[in-house]
Design a protein around this motif. Sequence first.
Motif, PDB file in Angstrom:
ATOM      1  N   ALA A 134      22.051  24.156  35.628  1.00 16.48           N
ATOM      2  CA  ALA A 134      22.130  24.309  37.079  1.00 16.48           C
ATOM      3  C   ALA A 134      23.579  24.213  37.537  1.00 16.48           C
ATOM      4  O   ALA A 134      24.317  23.317  37.113  1.00 16.48           O
ATOM      5  CB  ALA A 134      21.286  23.245  37.766  1.00 16.48           C
ATOM      6  N   GLY A 135      23.980  25.140  38.372  1.00 18.03           N
ATOM      7  CA  GLY A 135      25.350  25.168  38.881  1.00 18.03           C
ATOM      8  C   GLY A 135      26.265  26.107  38.127  1.00 18.03           C
ATOM      9  O   GLY A 135      27.288  26.541  38.664  1.00 18.03           O
ATOM     10  N   ASP A 136      25.943  26.435  36.864  1.00 13.74           N
ATOM     11  CA  ASP A 136      26.744  27.399  36.115  1.00 13.74           C
ATOM     12  C   ASP A 136      26.583  28.787  36.721  1.00 13.74           C
ATOM     13  O   ASP A 136      25.492  29.158  37.166  1.00 13.74           O
ATOM     14  CB  ASP A 136      26.311  27.445  34.646  1.00 13.74           C
ATOM     15  N   ARG A 137      27.653  29.575  36.723  1.00 17.38           N
ATOM     16  CA  ARG A 137      27.571  30.934  37.241  1.00 17.38           C
ATOM     17  C   ARG A 137      27.341  31.929  36.113  1.00 17.38           C
ATOM     18  O   ARG A 137      27.881  31.783  35.015  1.00 17.38           O
ATOM     19  CB  ARG A 137      28.851  31.305  37.992  1.00 17.38           C
ATOM     20  N   VAL A 138      26.530  32.944  36.431  1.00 14.28           N
ATOM     21  CA  VAL A 138      26.203  33.998  35.471  1.00 14.28           C
ATOM     22  C   VAL A 138      26.521  35.341  36.111  1.00 14.28           C
ATOM     23  O   VAL A 138      26.057  35.633  37.221  1.00 14.28           O
ATOM     24  CB  VAL A 138      24.717  33.943  35.074  1.00 14.28           C
ATOM     25  N   ALA A 139      27.312  36.162  35.430  1.00 18.80           N
ATOM     26  CA  ALA A 139      27.631  37.504  35.915  1.00 18.80           C
ATOM     27  C   ALA A 139      26.652  38.505  35.310  1.00 18.80           C
ATOM     28  O   ALA A 139      26.364  38.459  34.107  1.00 18.80           O
ATOM     29  CB  ALA A 139      29.064  37.881  35.556  1.00 18.80           C
ATOM     30  N   ILE A 140      26.151  39.408  36.151  1.00 24.32           N
ATOM     31  CA  ILE A 140      25.184  40.420  35.719  1.00 24.32           C
ATOM     32  C   ILE A 140      25.781  41.791  36.008  1.00 24.32           C
ATOM     33  O   ILE A 140      26.104  42.114  37.148  1.00 24.32           O
ATOM     34  CB  ILE A 140      23.842  40.239  36.454  1.00 24.32           C
ATOM     35  N   TYR A 141      25.914  42.610  34.962  1.00 25.61           N
ATOM     36  CA  TYR A 141      26.561  43.925  35.046  1.00 25.61           C
ATOM     37  C   TYR A 141      25.622  44.908  34.353  1.00 25.61           C
ATOM     38  O   TYR A 141      25.710  45.126  33.153  1.00 25.61           O
ATOM     39  CB  TYR A 141      27.924  43.841  34.350  1.00 25.61           C
ATOM     40  N   MET A 142      24.695  45.472  35.127  1.00 23.78           N
ATOM     41  CA  MET A 142      23.545  46.140  34.531  1.00 23.78           C
ATOM     42  C   MET A 142      23.196  47.443  35.253  1.00 23.78           C
ATOM     43  O   MET A 142      23.518  47.620  36.433  1.00 23.78           O
ATOM     44  CB  MET A 142      22.329  45.211  34.628  1.00 23.78           C
ATOM     45  N   PRO A 143      22.464  48.321  34.580  1.00 22.46           N
ATOM     46  CA  PRO A 143      21.869  49.467  35.270  1.00 22.46           C
ATOM     47  C   PRO A 143      20.606  49.034  36.005  1.00 22.46           C
ATOM     48  O   PRO A 143      20.220  47.857  35.960  1.00 22.46           O
ATOM     49  CB  PRO A 143      21.552  50.439  34.122  1.00 22.46           C
ATOM     50  N   MET A 144      19.952  49.963  36.653  1.00 19.83           N
ATOM     51  CA  MET A 144      18.735  49.653  37.414  1.00 19.83           C
ATOM     52  C   MET A 144      17.516  49.673  36.488  1.00 19.83           C
ATOM     53  O   MET A 144      16.726  50.621  36.466  1.00 19.83           O
ATOM     54  CB  MET A 144      18.568  50.660  38.546  1.00 19.83           C
ATOM     55  N   ILE A 145      17.385  48.598  35.729  1.00 20.58           N
ATOM     56  CA  ILE A 145      16.274  48.459  34.797  1.00 20.58           C
ATOM     57  C   ILE A 145      15.567  47.137  35.080  1.00 20.58           C
ATOM     58  O   ILE A 145      16.132  46.253  35.733  1.00 20.58           O
ATOM     59  CB  ILE A 145      16.765  48.523  33.330  1.00 20.58           C
ATOM     60  N   PRO A 146      14.334  46.968  34.613  1.00 17.51           N
ATOM     61  CA  PRO A 146      13.596  45.736  34.931  1.00 17.51           C
ATOM     62  C   PRO A 146      14.309  44.466  34.501  1.00 17.51           C
ATOM     63  O   PRO A 146      14.214  43.431  35.183  1.00 17.51           O
ATOM     64  CB  PRO A 146      12.277  45.927  34.166  1.00 17.51           C
ATOM     65  N   GLU A 147      15.026  44.517  33.391  1.00 12.71           N
ATOM     66  CA  GLU A 147      15.716  43.325  32.912  1.00 12.71           C
ATOM     67  C   GLU A 147      16.757  42.809  33.901  1.00 12.71           C
ATOM     68  O   GLU A 147      17.105  41.620  33.883  1.00 12.71           O
ATOM     69  CB  GLU A 147      16.386  43.616  31.559  1.00 12.71           C
ATOM     70  N   THR A 148      17.256  43.682  34.775  1.00 11.20           N
ATOM     71  CA  THR A 148      18.224  43.247  35.782  1.00 11.20           C
ATOM     72  C   THR A 148      17.568  42.285  36.769  1.00 11.20           C
ATOM     73  O   THR A 148      18.121  41.225  37.100  1.00 11.20           O
ATOM     74  CB  THR A 148      18.804  44.466  36.522  1.00 11.20           C
ATOM     75  N   VAL A 149      16.390  42.637  37.247  1.00 15.03           N
ATOM     76  CA  VAL A 149      15.647  41.757  38.146  1.00 15.03           C
ATOM     77  C   VAL A 149      15.252  40.477  37.420  1.00 15.03           C
ATOM     78  O   VAL A 149      15.357  39.368  37.967  1.00 15.03           O
ATOM     79  CB  VAL A 149      14.407  42.469  38.703  1.00 15.03           C
TER      80      VAL A 149
END
Length: 655
Positions: A134-149
């Motif tokens: 909790a509190g750690d930041r996560v960057a998400i760099y993805m196409p529009m696929i279900p795994e992004t959600v």
Amino acid sequence: MDIETLANLSREERRFAPPAEFAANANLTAVAYEEATRDRLGFWEKQAERLTWDTRWDRVLDWSNPPFAKWFVGGRLNAAYNAVDRHVEEGAGDKVAFHWIGEPADDARSITYSELKDEVCQAANALVDLGVQAGDRVAIYMPMIPETVVAMLACARLGAPHTVVFGGFSAEALASRIEDCQAKIVITADGGYRRGVPSALKPAVDEALAKLGSRSAVDHVLVVRRTGQTIPFDEVTDVWWHELVASQSVEHTCESFDSEHPLYVMYTSGTTGAPKGILHTTGGYLTGAAYTHWGVFDLKAETDVYWCTADVGWVTGHSYLVYGPLINRTTSVIYEGVPDSPHKGRWWEIIEKYGVTILYTAPTAIRTFMKWGDEIPAKHDLSSLRLLGSVGEPINPEAYVWYRETIGGGRTPVVDTWWQTETGAIMVSPLPGVSDAKPGSAMRAIPGIVADVVNDEGASVPDGTGGYLVIREPWPSMLRTLWGDDQRFKETYWSRWEGMYFAGDGAKKDEDGDVWVLGRVDDVMNVSGHRLSTTEIESALVSHPKVAEAAVVGANDETTGQAVCAYVILREAAGDGGSDIVQELRDHVARGIGAIAKPRQILIVAELPKTRSGKIMRRLLRDVAENREVGDVSTLADSTVMNLIAVGASTSAED
């Protein structure tokens, strides 16, 4: 700003009342305005009850230290639990959460709430294995696929704020965002599809981390295999999603977090300066997203199939593709690709196949479809649609009417929404069961929001005049600060007038008091002492039957101070428009607005310079109009567009 001249000269007389049956069954009625005016905080407290809280709040709002707001103080909840778990527990596990359609024609899957919950739990367990807390930041760099959600919800489940970076951004833009929030993990994919061709993403992550070097806090890169293309892979830091996530348990007990716990950071910036990390927290943001999604779109969760076409790399995708719809137990559509691949009727094909009832998209897409011609949507049965929405910038009245008549069959209300990354949720919009909508007008602040148009002194302007669009009272989904920079937060949004939020948009109030957003104050031109809105001149051009889209800028002029310069895309049916098209369009603007707004120069172009979110970069067009070297084009979806425009400008007609 000269508010009298900004009030401007254009008039719109068309009105569209809600269908009687729609109005009779609307989620929000005129009574909601009265309730919110009588007891605004009580109204928001009622909206917060859409959520499941582990601990109820002690206080609705703490505004003791403006502009730093705290909403639903003392309340505790979990965003992912509200989005998925509770629906499964209530027996709706078999309901489809998302119809996902990939760009390759045969690539699709429908995901139920039970399946989504299981995948989110697996992803959360995988992130725990990678050391995320909790509190750690996560960057998400993805196409529009279900795994992004799934990745977004897994982060929310753990209380790890996510920052989603649009998959079209450069390695440099990605690096600046990773560094600013000190992300611990990056979640990406080998690539995505764009117009049928695999487009790599993972190499940009590698380049970004290499640029950062020792300044990077990233421990691991979690990679989804989407396209199967060959990518660099470091066995020490890189981890395949299908190997780590798929092996995890589908059980994960989530904990609750304080209402003000950070949910995500969304970066917004121009082409210069450090990016601004907009911080949204949990309880207030989710309340705003869920309420507006339910009310503005008149959502009937049991029967509607809803499609917001935005990418999750933008705030619209956060509020109205992920969090709002899932909290409201909606069945939504997610589409990976672009509107014209593999053909220009792809969107209408999807609407027909899945029975989409609500469509929310951007004016730039609507104008593109206008350009392609009415015959393309006419090939498809769009009768399932019952509501249309517009977002991202002011919509031209003619584009609005085309959208309503051609796509909505002349029967659907259109909600023209104004809001921003910073506001988190819709602020100004017609209510589809209440408003006699006016093409091009966002109408009025929704119940619970106190918006106004003010002059330089911060006083409300009279009806029929213009000024600055502000929000006078705090609201639950408001940004809490800029990540790591409270001072910049205060200076950027709260320094113009005490206690009022202002982020740079001009607007006018018509004689009825309804709001017409005129775009950025920076885009207002001063022509011979008259302040003219680029938005209104663009609307006048688009009202011509041969025009699909237009962009207007003010260029320096020795005689008038600034001159109106226009760039116009013609509808395909109009061909090249004929040799007299430039004079025809100049005269059309003069008739519609007045001689003062008549463009000095009109250039017919094939495309306009747009960012990957679809917004027109008028700064670059101003460079061309003033014969300067074109500035930074790194944020454009297609940087070659500027080469074509610059060449064409040298031979453009001028009066």
